[in-house]
Design a protein around this motif. Structure first.
Motif: not given
Lengths: 399, 399
Positions: A316-335
């Motif tokens: 719940p409250g965890v979002t991310w940007e779909e990576p267009k390439g590379g090696m990483f995914i960046w997650l945003r958690l509740p504040k």
């Protein structure tokens, strides 16, 4: 003995990633932390053959070489760059010990203590580490999935008159973003107007997912080059061949290259002769582009798999940007979640990632984190995500 | 684009030796300039086998490794050091890209702009280059064939309260000197009293000529170590195995090593994994000490040959110190001769050396020069000396 360290000492913070790597060495932690490529895909056989070819050249292969780098390798790199709309000669190029060294050497010749360097928000933590070690003040520019926010860039160029802008426009670390061409051209124009040098770090450009016809032009190729370019471009073979060969390169205006080469003389005289020659033989006799095609297909599959697991867990409250390439995914958690605290729990559960705090020039968002999706195979990813889930549940429930 | 280089830029002078190396690349100049080991003696077959063993370990050999260096290599180095009266653990050690990088990293963490660093007179030119690039002020201490002049050292320690003393006590570059144990102990005592850190550079210590029973103890081994040592010791495999592997190491108090490792993270993350592992396999499966014995016998023969030619030519007013080991012989010409001008004539004649000017912290003696005796075989040395003789005759006659 009373040691008298330099005043700059305090600025050498240890990289969070490498400290976590140390922590996880030799025990059973499944790590999403490091920027590690998949070992099982290293072209080991081809590297062995390339090394054999080097040794056939005779003992000279083991002698000292030029600081600027092995000439045939630089020539081969020039030919490779031509396919990417770049026309350079070996004089516009320096071979480095990974692209990390290119960042270090450019900072060394270009930056004085107190100078401002603009960076992305978030950005590569070890670049921040280098900049701070030279007394520079990194300041971040806002951005979105299409790249830097041009209005914010323009305002900060005016406010700080920075000497340098450091960016990873293609599959950024940690956010996995790829800038639109419009943003690329906009950034170039603004920086050129202000005599702000752009350090374009491109370790991941070849690891593109999705529509193959989409081309992400390097800033360097879009600018006048090499003479008078406002871009210094660096890349590496660490992600496409193997990190163990520790070979990167940098292209720029030849005067900048000359100055960086002098700084490299002082730093380490030259990078490994053997590694450079091995890479050259690899470029000549191995289908590197075919190999890259294979690797990026694999990485895209791993990315999809990790994203599918994130979707399943749907914390719940965890979002991310779909990576267009590379090696990483960046997650945003509740504040209210501090991912530094989360990491400690995760390590107890047997999993690791990098807390977001290290990727910010200032005002870190403590509720962010970076996960690598290239290193672990499917089974390990599933197990690692199970462990991470236990850690997540404990903080999300508390939260 | 108007480039805005850093203020420290002017301090990156290019190394005279490397510029001469460039000049001589690809043409027919016979060079006594570079500090090059003899290519024909590189253990190429053993290196190939060692590399093969590395690749048998599997793909992990090609992955990123620890900044501190490949642990089994550090362990093997510790065992090797034990035979030299040194007791250290891997935590007291950092693997570097040649010992040049050790000089750079220590300066980076220890020196602030304006700090004085005491050096020998003459001393290694690329160390001066590093020190100056960080804004340090190198100041030389007088010495003779037995080592530093203790009275002059004591006076300069008092006068400048320097943070660091940089020395090559065993077969120095460029003068080929080996300090007596009395001087070694004297220098240690004086520096310890003043909290002056000693950087002991030991690339040539294994290349000893003459009486085999004579032992030159490293300053590091003579001092309390590693904790609280006032010595930082660096060495390299460039002269005993091959420069192409680009691997050196540094031993010191563990806190200094920790700080240097942080600086290395910023500088290049780590040195080549492949080179480090190859060296480790070499140390395990190859008789390196037997190889070193062979190389130093060869080098002593080459030294004797060059000295015999110098004696034959007997250029008027030209004197030298008989090197006790290492790779170089240091010539002193009549006072009125500028060896920089001589080099230009020599290059026209097809021979090269390094003018002495670059080896001085201050007040250079322009009538000195350095010749390498390890690189050229007998025939090349004879021909090179003929060419040098023509250059000498023209200036000595004019003089």
């Amino acid at each position: 003995m009373n040691y008298r360290f330099s005043e700059r000492l305090g600025s050498f913070s240890s990289s969070a990633v490498r400290e976590i790597l140390k922590l996880t060495q030799g025990n059973s932690i499944l790590s999403f932390a490091g920027g590690l490529p998949a070992e099982e895909h290293f072209p080991a056989q081809a590297i062995s053959e390339a090394f054999g070819r080097v040794m056939e050249q005779g003992n000279k292969a083991l002698q000292y070489g030029l600081t600027e780098g092995y000439l045939p390798l630089r020539q081969a790199l020039c030919r490779r760059m031509e396919k990417k709309h770049v026309k350079v000669t070996p004089d516009d190029m320096l071979v480095t010990t990974g692209s990390q060294q290119a960042i270090d050497l450019l900072t060394r010749i270009y930056i004085d203590p107190g100078d401002v360097i603009l960076v992305e928000r978030p950005t590569y933590l070890s670049a921040l580490q280098v900049f701070r070690s030279y007394g520079a003040v990194p300041i971040s520019v806002d951005g979105d999935t299409d790249g830097l926010n041009l209005a914010d860039l323009e305002a900060k160029l005016k406010q700080y008159n920075p000497k340098m802008l450091y960016v990873i426009p293609t599959f950024s670390n940690p956010a996995g973003r790829a800038w639109s061409e419009e943003r690329r051209r906009g950034v170039l124009e603004l920086c050129r107007r202000c005599d702000t040098l752009i350090l374009e770090d491109d370790p991941y450009g070849e690891l593109k997912f999705g529509d193959k016809s989409v081309e992400y032009r390097s800033l360097f190729s879009l600018d006048r080059h090499p003479e008078g370019s406002c871009v210094v471009y660096t890349s590496t073979f660490s992600k496409t061949v193997a990190p163990g060969l520790r070979t990167g390169w940098v292209m720029a205006d030849p005067e900048i290259i000359r100055q960086m080469a002098r700084a490299k003389q002082a730093a380490d005289l030259q990078s490994s002769s053997l590694d450079q020659q091995t890479l050259y033989q690899l470029l000549e006799h191995f289908d590197l582009d075919g190999h890259i095609e294979f690797v990026r297909t694999e990485y895209e599959a791993r990315k999809k798999h990790l994203v599918s697991l994130l979707e399943q867990y749907a914390w719940p409250g965890v979002t991310w940007e779909e990576p267009k390439g590379g090696m990483f995914i960046w997650l945003r958690l509740p504040k209210e979640i501090d991912t530094g605290a989360l990491l400690k729990i995760a390590v107890q559960e047997g999993a690791a990632f990098v807390p977001g705090v290290s990727f910010y020039a200032e005002d870190p968002e403590l509720n962010t984190l970076r996960m690598n999706f290239t290193y672990n195979d499917t089974a390990t990813t599933i197990e690692g995500m199970k462990r991470l889930d236990r850690a997540m549940q404990s903080v999300l429930v508390k939260g």
